[in-house]
Write a protein that holds these residues in place. Structure first.
Motif, PDB file in Angstrom:
ATOM      1  N   ASN A  85       4.779 -22.774  -4.637  1.00 55.04           N
ATOM      2  CA  ASN A  85       5.950 -22.267  -4.957  1.00 55.04           C
ATOM      3  C   ASN A  85       5.292 -20.496  -5.238  1.00 55.04           C
ATOM      4  O   ASN A  85       5.080 -19.921  -6.209  1.00 55.04           O
ATOM      5  N   PRO A  86       5.618 -19.837  -4.283  1.00 54.75           N
ATOM      6  CA  PRO A  86       5.081 -18.242  -4.257  1.00 54.75           C
ATOM      7  C   PRO A  86       5.853 -17.286  -5.741  1.00 54.75           C
ATOM      8  O   PRO A  86       5.603 -17.018  -6.067  1.00 54.75           O
TER       9      PRO A  86
ATOM     10  N   SER B 242      -2.699 -15.818  -6.855  1.00 51.32           N
ATOM     11  CA  SER B 242      -3.064 -16.962  -6.033  1.00 51.32           C
ATOM     12  C   SER B 242      -4.290 -17.732  -5.719  1.00 51.32           C
ATOM     13  O   SER B 242      -4.971 -17.216  -6.364  1.00 51.32           O
ATOM     14  N   CYS B 243      -3.709 -18.603  -5.728  1.00 47.91           N
ATOM     15  CA  CYS B 243      -5.027 -20.103  -5.652  1.00 47.91           C
ATOM     16  C   CYS B 243      -6.030 -19.013  -3.727  1.00 47.91           C
ATOM     17  O   CYS B 243      -6.721 -19.885  -3.949  1.00 47.91           O
TER      18      CYS B 243
ATOM     19  N   MET C 115     -10.359 -11.778  -2.513  1.00 50.12           N
ATOM     20  CA  MET C 115      -9.411 -11.847  -1.859  1.00 50.12           C
ATOM     21  C   MET C 115     -10.653 -12.493  -0.122  1.00 50.12           C
ATOM     22  O   MET C 115     -11.118 -13.252   0.037  1.00 50.12           O
ATOM     23  N   CYS C 116      -9.550 -14.019  -0.718  1.00 53.46           N
ATOM     24  CA  CYS C 116      -9.970 -14.805   0.889  1.00 53.46           C
ATOM     25  C   CYS C 116      -9.802 -13.939   2.422  1.00 53.46           C
ATOM     26  O   CYS C 116      -8.373 -13.174   2.241  1.00 53.46           O
ATOM     27  N   PRO C 117     -10.614 -13.936   3.084  1.00 53.74           N
ATOM     28  CA  PRO C 117     -10.559 -12.365   4.047  1.00 53.74           C
ATOM     29  C   PRO C 117      -9.384 -13.327   5.030  1.00 53.74           C
ATOM     30  O   PRO C 117      -8.796 -12.005   5.702  1.00 53.74           O
ATOM     31  N   PHE C 118      -8.718 -14.504   4.917  1.00 56.17           N
ATOM     32  CA  PHE C 118      -7.794 -15.038   5.685  1.00 56.17           C
ATOM     33  C   PHE C 118      -6.128 -14.275   5.738  1.00 56.17           C
ATOM     34  O   PHE C 118      -5.489 -14.048   6.052  1.00 56.17           O
TER      35      PHE C 118
ATOM     36  N   CYS D  67      -3.870 -24.361 -11.054  1.00 59.31           N
ATOM     37  CA  CYS D  67      -2.617 -23.778 -10.385  1.00 59.31           C
ATOM     38  C   CYS D  67      -1.182 -23.130 -11.583  1.00 59.31           C
ATOM     39  O   CYS D  67      -1.174 -23.676 -12.730  1.00 59.31           O
ATOM     40  N   SER D  68      -1.135 -22.354 -11.485  1.00 60.10           N
ATOM     41  CA  SER D  68       0.189 -22.445 -12.661  1.00 60.10           C
ATOM     42  C   SER D  68       1.120 -23.316 -12.968  1.00 60.10           C
ATOM     43  O   SER D  68       1.652 -23.350 -13.915  1.00 60.10           O
ATOM     44  N   VAL D  69       2.214 -22.820 -11.068  1.00 60.73           N
ATOM     45  CA  VAL D  69       3.701 -23.811 -11.544  1.00 60.73           C
ATOM     46  C   VAL D  69       2.994 -25.236 -12.093  1.00 60.73           C
ATOM     47  O   VAL D  69       3.937 -25.687 -12.728  1.00 60.73           O
ATOM     48  N   ALA D  70       1.346 -25.882 -11.762  1.00 63.82           N
ATOM     49  CA  ALA D  70       0.925 -27.509 -11.833  1.00 63.82           C
ATOM     50  C   ALA D  70       0.981 -27.218 -13.808  1.00 63.82           C
ATOM     51  O   ALA D  70       1.605 -28.437 -14.334  1.00 63.82           O
TER      52      ALA D  70
END
Length: 413
Positions: A21-22, A28-29, A83-86, A130-133
């Motif tokens: 859930n963004p 961010s993961c 951050m992930c480069p993608f 994970c904050s949602v989890a």
């Protein structure tokens, strides 16, 4: 190759409620991780003809020189902002946009799911980094309940770990030990710190009597199953009288273990940003106190600012420990490290309390949002750092804290 085979799955009931859930996601993961890429995905990315992907891959991927298998074949090179480069300027995944969801790596498809395969049986849960989890698992006042379902698992898409042992009787034995540990953690008639202590007595008196080098038998299994938690509470209390000691070093040891993270563990650049925010407030609380007053300051602030919250919502830390024991049970299946797994559990509980006390003192009280922020971010920062945990175990051995009557100084109330 896709599989249509159904598997029996043991999981916490919260699993089926989880959805990425963004909107609710607090961190961010796709940042501040050591992100590994499986071999098939690596080949898919470097052979892509998509111009956006080709440009990112030039500097964004590297072969993993420490690779153990095809699952950790390559690593993602995080950018200057860790951050992930993608991720594009809108924090959207270019792999997803340009190649489709099926082209995501095993890492991206799996997280935050933790999956263990034992023969034809699957166990799965959620990592609370994970904050949602974390919110889903921790705020359930009824506790974490396990359920058995049947479902199809696509092994080609997910990271799946298996116990080091292939001995089915050995697996059954360890699963029963884990069941008893979880039962103890969920025995709410005694304080959580006492439950953790009782696990130590259980492992000392039950597990140490079992010769893991020989063939298991029904007698050994029955011995574990016959543990009566409530009946043995009085035995625990009487045993504790034999180990009375002055606990004047709780803050000292926990503070040292926390400080080791900066020297022995992953670079601070991999620390959760939310944890750094929490840590700055924790350090602010204790930095102005003279060394000789730190222990008393620590205990007084626990009583004043954190204890009222934990007495009302002790299930939050209970749920955390239960979830940890369940999803990281593969550590238990390494029989030579059962006690080290228990040491780690005790240290985690101690570190959580240390940080929560500092945070509660800074804010003059504790609430759910603060607790979730600290627990999620500490989990992301500490739990998977293997080098750090090796150093922690060595420290406990050096300080002679590995024995139960000394170990409890890390978390006793």
């Amino acid at each position: 190759m896709k599989s249509n085979k159904e598997h029996k799955i043991l999981q916490p009931k919260y699993c089926d409620k989880f959805r990425c859930n963004p909107i609710k996601c607090e961190e961010s993961c796709c940042e501040r991780w050591k992100i590994i890429i499986d071999k098939n995905t690596y080949k898919k990315y470097i052979n892509s003809e998509n111009e956006v992907i080709k440009k990112i891959v030039e500097k964004g991927l590297s072969r993993n020189e420490k690779s153990m298998n095809g699952d950790d074949f390559a690593i993602v090179n995080l950018n200057s902002e860790m951050m992930c480069p993608f991720l594009n300027q809108h924090n959207l995944c270019e792999i997803f946009i340009n190649m489709g969801e099926n082209s995501l790596s095993k890492t991206c498809k799996s997280y935050p799911r933790a999956i263990v395969l034992m023969e034809d049986e699957i166990e799965r849960g959620l990592e609370l980094s994970c904050s949602v989890a974390a919110e889903l698992a921790l705020l359930n006042d009824k506790g974490i309940e396990l359920e058995e379902i049947r479902d199809i698992i696509e092994f080609d898409d997910l990271y799946v770990v298996s116990p080091l042992t292939k001995d089915l009787e050995q697996v059954e034995m360890i699963k029963e030990i884990r069941t008893q540990i979880i039962n103890i953690l969920q025995t709410r008639s005694i304080k959580l710190s006492e439950r953790l202590e009782f696990i130590g007595y259980f492992l000392n008196e039950i597990v140490s009597d079992i010769d893991f080098s020989r063939k298991y038998n029904e007698e050994s299994l029955s011995k574990i199953k016959e543990v009566n938690i409530l009946h043995d509470v009085e035995k625990l209390k009487s045993t504790k009288k034999e180990f009375q000691f002055k606990n004047n070093y709780q803050f000292h040891h926990l503070n040292t273990i926390l400080s080791m993270k900066f020297k022995e563990g992953d670079s601070v650049s991999f620390f959760s940003k939310r944890y750094i925010e929490c840590l700055m407030q924790v350090l602010d609380v204790f930095s102005e106190v003279k060394d000789k007053n730190l222990e008393n300051h620590y205990k007084i602030n626990y009583e004043k600012y954190l204890k009222p919250y934990l007495e009302e919502k002790s299930y939050i830390l209970e749920n955390y420990l239960v979830n940890h024991v369940f999803i990281y049970s593969s550590e238990l299946f390494n029989l030579n490290n059962i006690w080290n797994s228990y040491l780690k559990l005790c240290v985690i509980y101690g570190l959580l309390k240390l940080n929560l006390i500092g945070l509660a003192t800074y804010h003059k009280g504790m609430n759910d949002d603060l607790a979730l922020k600290l627990i999620q971010s500490l989990t992301k920062t500490f739990i998977q750092d293997k080098t750090y945990w090796q150093s922690v175990i060595k420290y406990l051995e050096k300080e002679k804290l590995v024995e139960l009557n000394k170990l409890i100084t890390l978390y006793v109330d």
